[in-house]
Scaffold this motif. Structure first.
Motif, mmCIF file in Angstrom:
data_model
loop_
_atom_site.group_PDB
_atom_site.id
_atom_site.type_symbol
_atom_site.label_atom_id
_atom_site.label_comp_id
_atom_site.label_asym_id
_atom_site.label_seq_id
_atom_site.Cartn_x
_atom_site.Cartn_y
_atom_site.Cartn_z
ATOM 1 N N GLY A 58 0.795 -1.225 0.000
ATOM 2 C CA GLY A 58 0.000 0.000 0.000
ATOM 3 C C GLY A 58 0.825 1.272 0.000
ATOM 4 O O GLY A 58 0.446 2.266 -0.614
ATOM 5 N N MET A 64 -6.767 -3.486 -5.183
ATOM 6 C CA MET A 64 -6.074 -3.391 -3.897
ATOM 7 C C MET A 64 -6.236 -4.666 -3.070
ATOM 8 O O MET A 64 -7.349 -5.041 -2.718
ATOM 9 C CB MET A 64 -6.654 -2.202 -3.108
ATOM 10 C CG MET A 64 -6.019 -1.930 -1.777
ATOM 11 S SD MET A 64 -4.397 -1.160 -1.869
ATOM 12 C CE MET A 64 -4.819 0.490 -2.459
ATOM 13 N N GLY A 94 -4.075 -2.880 2.712
ATOM 14 C CA GLY A 94 -5.049 -2.313 1.783
ATOM 15 C C GLY A 94 -6.019 -1.334 2.421
ATOM 16 O O GLY A 94 -6.407 -0.347 1.801
ATOM 17 N N THR A 98 -6.062 2.474 1.216
ATOM 18 C CA THR A 98 -7.301 3.007 0.645
ATOM 19 C C THR A 98 -7.721 4.280 1.373
ATOM 20 O O THR A 98 -8.065 5.283 0.738
ATOM 21 C CB THR A 98 -8.417 1.944 0.699
ATOM 22 O OG1 THR A 98 -7.998 0.796 -0.054
ATOM 23 C CG2 THR A 98 -9.719 2.478 0.111
ATOM 24 N N LYS A 99 -7.667 4.248 2.704
ATOM 25 C CA LYS A 99 -8.005 5.449 3.491
ATOM 26 C C LYS A 99 -7.087 6.611 3.122
ATOM 27 O O LYS A 99 -7.540 7.748 2.959
ATOM 28 C CB LYS A 99 -7.897 5.160 4.993
ATOM 29 C CG LYS A 99 -9.032 4.327 5.540
ATOM 30 C CD LYS A 99 -8.845 4.081 7.034
ATOM 31 C CE LYS A 99 -9.990 3.278 7.606
ATOM 32 N NZ LYS A 99 -9.788 2.978 9.033
ATOM 33 N N ARG A 127 -7.871 8.005 -0.398
ATOM 34 C CA ARG A 127 -9.116 8.797 -0.366
ATOM 35 C C ARG A 127 -8.881 10.135 0.323
ATOM 36 O O ARG A 127 -9.392 11.162 -0.116
ATOM 37 C CB ARG A 127 -10.243 8.022 0.313
ATOM 38 C CG ARG A 127 -10.720 6.799 -0.460
ATOM 39 C CD ARG A 127 -11.239 7.163 -1.837
ATOM 40 N NE ARG A 127 -11.876 6.007 -2.476
ATOM 41 C CZ ARG A 127 -11.890 5.791 -3.772
ATOM 42 N NH1 ARG A 127 -11.281 6.631 -4.591
ATOM 43 N NH2 ARG A 127 -12.493 4.744 -4.274
ATOM 44 N N ILE A 181 -11.483 2.126 -6.707
ATOM 45 C CA ILE A 181 -10.632 1.211 -5.953
ATOM 46 C C ILE A 181 -11.444 -0.040 -5.650
ATOM 47 O O ILE A 181 -12.510 0.029 -5.038
ATOM 48 C CB ILE A 181 -10.109 1.836 -4.642
ATOM 49 C CG1 ILE A 181 -9.353 3.140 -4.921
ATOM 50 C CG2 ILE A 181 -9.207 0.842 -3.905
ATOM 51 C CD1 ILE A 181 -8.858 3.862 -3.670
ATOM 52 N N GLY A 241 -11.251 -3.715 -3.878
ATOM 53 C CA GLY A 241 -10.554 -4.640 -3.006
ATOM 54 C C GLY A 241 -10.566 -6.022 -3.632
ATOM 55 O O GLY A 241 -11.608 -6.485 -4.089
ATOM 56 N N LEU A 301 -13.535 1.678 -0.485
ATOM 57 C CA LEU A 301 -13.615 0.881 -1.715
ATOM 58 C C LEU A 301 -14.881 1.187 -2.495
ATOM 59 O O LEU A 301 -15.917 1.535 -1.923
ATOM 60 C CB LEU A 301 -13.623 -0.624 -1.392
ATOM 61 C CG LEU A 301 -12.385 -1.241 -0.775
ATOM 62 C CD1 LEU A 301 -12.607 -2.744 -0.616
ATOM 63 C CD2 LEU A 301 -11.147 -0.969 -1.601
ATOM 64 N N TYR A 327 -15.708 -4.884 -4.152
ATOM 65 C CA TYR A 327 -14.881 -5.919 -3.536
ATOM 66 C C TYR A 327 -15.061 -7.202 -4.324
ATOM 67 O O TYR A 327 -16.192 -7.576 -4.646
ATOM 68 C CB TYR A 327 -15.288 -6.140 -2.073
ATOM 69 C CG TYR A 327 -14.457 -7.203 -1.389
ATOM 70 C CD1 TYR A 327 -13.240 -6.891 -0.799
ATOM 71 C CD2 TYR A 327 -14.882 -8.533 -1.365
ATOM 72 C CE1 TYR A 327 -12.462 -7.868 -0.193
ATOM 73 C CE2 TYR A 327 -14.110 -9.516 -0.763
ATOM 74 C CZ TYR A 327 -12.904 -9.178 -0.177
ATOM 75 O OH TYR A 327 -12.137 -10.141 0.408
#
Length: 139
Positions: A51, A69, A78, A82-83, A86, A94, A96, A114, A117
């Motif tokens: 990441g 991700m 991940g 991701t956080k 963003r 994005i 997952g 996300l 997923y």
């Protein structure tokens, strides 16, 4: 019928021709498989191993239409990545991609930011579903 299928494929190729993707996975084999799937779909892509590398590549100004991700990675997982993406204003789709199947773990990943997923392994069918969502967002 065959001409209709060719036209459908051609229109999908046109829709994906200019897309770029980043594959974020610490497992080199998974990363290569996902990159090959993307390449076969006509999507330019590159891969990174965790990441932090995904965040760093965006800090250097690269932007991708799609980020695949993984959840479990060393250095920055991940969810953290991701956080962070963003919070940096990254609006790429994005997705997952993980082998995790517990609802609470998936929910935590989704809440990180996300758009979708998918359970590993990513398949052509799953990728087509993701691309359909991206193309729908562009129209």
């Amino acid at each position: 019928m065959e001409a209709k299928n060719k036209n459908l494929l051609a229109s999908q190729d046109m829709a994906t021709a200019h897309l770029t993707a980043l594959v974020v996975d610490d497992n080199m084999m998974n990363r290569k498989i996902h990159q090959k799937l993307l390449k076969n779909a006509g999507i330019q892509n590159q891969g990174v191993g965790n990441g932090k590398e995904a965040v760093d590549i965006h800090c250097y100004g690269q932007i991708f239409d799609l980020i695949l991700m993984d959840m479990d990675m060393p250095i920055m997982n991940g969810i953290q990545a991701t956080k962070k993406l963003r919070s940096m204003g990254i609006s790429s789709m994005i997705v997952g991609v993980s082998s995790r199947s517990m609802e609470s773990e998936i929910q935590q990943f989704m809440e990180a930011g996300l758009d979708d997923y998918q359970v590993k392994p990513l398949t052509k069918t799953k990728l087509t579903s993701i691309l359909d969502k991206i193309n729908h967002n562009f129209t």
